[in-house]
Design an enzyme around this catalytic site. Structure first.
Site, PDB file in Angstrom:
ATOM      1  N   HIS B  36       0.830  -1.208   0.000  1.00 15.26           N
ATOM      2  CA  HIS B  36       0.000   0.000   0.000  1.00 15.26           C
ATOM      3  C   HIS B  36       0.859   1.250   0.000  1.00 15.26           C
ATOM      4  O   HIS B  36       0.586   2.208  -0.722  1.00 15.26           O
ATOM      5  CB  HIS B  36      -0.940  -0.001   1.217  1.00 15.26           C
ATOM      6  CG  HIS B  36      -2.237  -0.687   0.955  1.00 15.26           C
ATOM      7  ND1 HIS B  36      -2.344  -2.051   0.898  1.00 15.26           N
ATOM      8  CD2 HIS B  36      -3.480  -0.196   0.718  1.00 15.26           C
ATOM      9  CE1 HIS B  36      -3.608  -2.375   0.627  1.00 15.26           C
ATOM     10  NE2 HIS B  36      -4.317  -1.261   0.521  1.00 15.26           N
ATOM     11  N   LYS B 101     -10.424  -7.549   7.596  1.00 14.03           N
ATOM     12  CA  LYS B 101     -11.116  -7.841   8.860  1.00 14.03           C
ATOM     13  C   LYS B 101     -11.107  -6.603   9.736  1.00 14.03           C
ATOM     14  O   LYS B 101     -10.146  -5.846   9.759  1.00 14.03           O
ATOM     15  CB  LYS B 101     -10.476  -9.026   9.577  1.00 14.03           C
ATOM     16  CG  LYS B 101      -9.075  -8.776  10.115  1.00 14.03           C
ATOM     17  CD  LYS B 101      -8.647  -9.909  11.019  1.00 14.03           C
ATOM     18  CE  LYS B 101      -7.155  -9.899  11.309  1.00 14.03           C
ATOM     19  NZ  LYS B 101      -6.794  -9.423  12.636  1.00 14.03           N
TER      20      LYS B 101
END
Lengths: 284, 173
Positions: B36, B101
């Site tokens: 990222h 999650k």
């Protein structure tokens, strides 16, 4: 009587412990998950627990890691004072970890330099060693995932702090972990010692069986088992639930270890573990 | 249970509500912290990205190594929160779906709403189970990051729950 153990033997043993810990969920944890599944009425919580239990079955059967985050392996050694190691004990343990993680096709998750980062490897085990009486060597491997490790906290209380303040802190740590760190959690709490030792105790508390002392009425007020039971009750009232989707099961257990401390202080550490609490031990 | 295939279509995205259970099939990319960071640096530096973000789905996952005879090792989701600082820019560049999650920041939730995207939850801590839904794996970029490299996964009926929908509705309230 002096007992001799060869370092090579220790390497093999540690390697086997790595594979076992990462692929076979601890039986006390699995039992507790199954009990929680039976008790849950919340449909999402039930489904989440069902997936967790199914996952453990697949991992064991197919020798897959229960979780891809096979963690930072923490090794606990209890070395009997009458044991003599032939060879380099520390190197033997390190090599055993590398060997076991390679054998299990586990993820390389350890960064050599915490600031520069770079490519992860297997090297970087943490070893806690203690010297005990006798002629046994006990080795435990606890692969600690970092999603939950990141939620752990330490607080240095005043020595005059009340039990309620301590309880509030523990519950708040779980509350702030929220749905992110794979609930239902196992909560390790270390009380006393010093800043470093409280953290160690909190982690070592995870090794205690997760059903020890939680039955109501068995332990007198103010004792550790009673505190564990009370905290578990309070934490489960948070209704974070499995996967954070609500339900009764926010934690499977609260395990506390304590130790003498200084008159001026009261360190309390909380170590959060995900539902995949993994560890394996051997006594040589 | 809704069946959805990639690339994500706008109509599919808009039809999803938080809490919906979905079976996802098609291609998704794994990317976590370091990937990222690099993607966002590339966007900011106006460099070419190694993947086409438009209509893409990113799965926050760093799989275990692939055992012999298997397609992939254990491959569950990692904590989404850590990706929050990078996510709005990627959504702006066309990313449509994320799988992970746990909770997301307010900024991410707003960006999901603004760019009509969706955030899914995968069964957390169930990497062995999830490996059964993966039918192919190919390393696409940043191989030097090891398990943090970007890979393309082909999945079949990957069971997910809508965590945040395109209207900004969140399962965590």
């Amino acid at each position: 009587m002096i007992k001799t153990i060869k370092a090579d033997k220790i390497t093999q043993v540690v390697a086997d412990l790595c594979v076992k810990a990462n692929c076979v969920l601890r039986s006390d944890v699995l039992r507790k998950l199954k009990a929680a599944y039976k008790q849950e009425k919340n449909i999402r919580a039930k489904k989440a627990l069902e997936a967790i239990i199914k996952n453990a079955g697949i991992a064991q059967k197919e020798k897959l890691a229960i979780c891809q985050d096979t963690g930072l392996p923490i090794v606990f050694i209890e070395l009997g004072q009458d044991v003599r190691i032939i060879g380099d004990l520390k190197k033997a343990v390190m090599r055993g970890i590398e060997l076991g993680y390679k054998k299990g096709n586990f993820r390389e998750s350890i960064i050599r330099d915490p600031l520069k980062r770079g490519k992860p490897l297997y090297k970087g085990t943490i070893i806690h060693a203690d010297i005990v009486r006798g002629s046994k060597l006990k080795i435990t491997v606890l692969p600690k995932g970092f999603g939950c490790e990141n939620k752990s906290q330490l607080k240095m209380f005043n020595p005059t702090a009340s039990l309620d303040e301590i309880k509030k802190f523990v519950v708040d740590v779980v509350r702030s972990s929220g749905p992110d760190a794979c609930p239902p959690y196992v909560v390790g709490v270390g009380i006393g010692g010093a800043a470093d030792y409280a953290g160690f105790l909190a982690k070592r508390a995870l090794l205690k069986g997760i059903n020890s002392g939680h039955q109501k009425g068995l332990s007198p007020k103010g004792t550790v088992p009673e505190l564990e039971r009370e905290l578990l009750f309070e934490i489960n009232k948070l209704h974070i639930g499995p996967m954070g989707l609500g339900g009764k099961t926010t934690a499977l257990a609260v395990n506390i270890e304590n130790y003498p401390t200084h008159i001026a202080g009261l360190p309390v550490a909380v170590n959060i573990n995900c539902h995949a609490l993994r560890s394996a031990s051997v006594r040589l | 249970m809704k069946k959805i295939t990639t690339p994500l279509k706008e109509a599919d995205i808009l039809s999803l509500r938080m809490g919906d259970e979905v079976l996802l099939s098609g291609e998704i990319y794994t990317a976590r912290d370091q990937a990222h960071k690099r993607l966002v640096e590339a966007v900011k530096g106006r460099k070419r990205l190694p993947i086409d973000l438009r209509s893409a789905i990113i799965y926050y996952c760093g799989p275990a190594k692939t055992p012999k005879g298997k397609i992939i090792g254990s491959c569950g989701p990692t904590t989404s929160r850590r990706m929050d600082i990078f996510t709005p820019l990627l959504l702006k560049k066309g990313l449509k779906g994320m799988i992970g999650k746990g909770t997301r920041s307010k900024e991410v939730r707003q960006a999901i709403r603004k760019y009509k995207a969706v955030y899914f939850l995968a069964p957390a801590g169930c990497g062995a189970l999830i490996s059964k839904y993966v039918k192919a794996l190919k390393v696409i970029a940043y191989q030097d990051l090891g398990p943090e490299s970007i890979t393309r996964l082909k999945v079949k009926d990957f069971p997910l729950i809508v965590g945040i929908d395109a209207k900004g509705g969140s399962i965590y309230g």
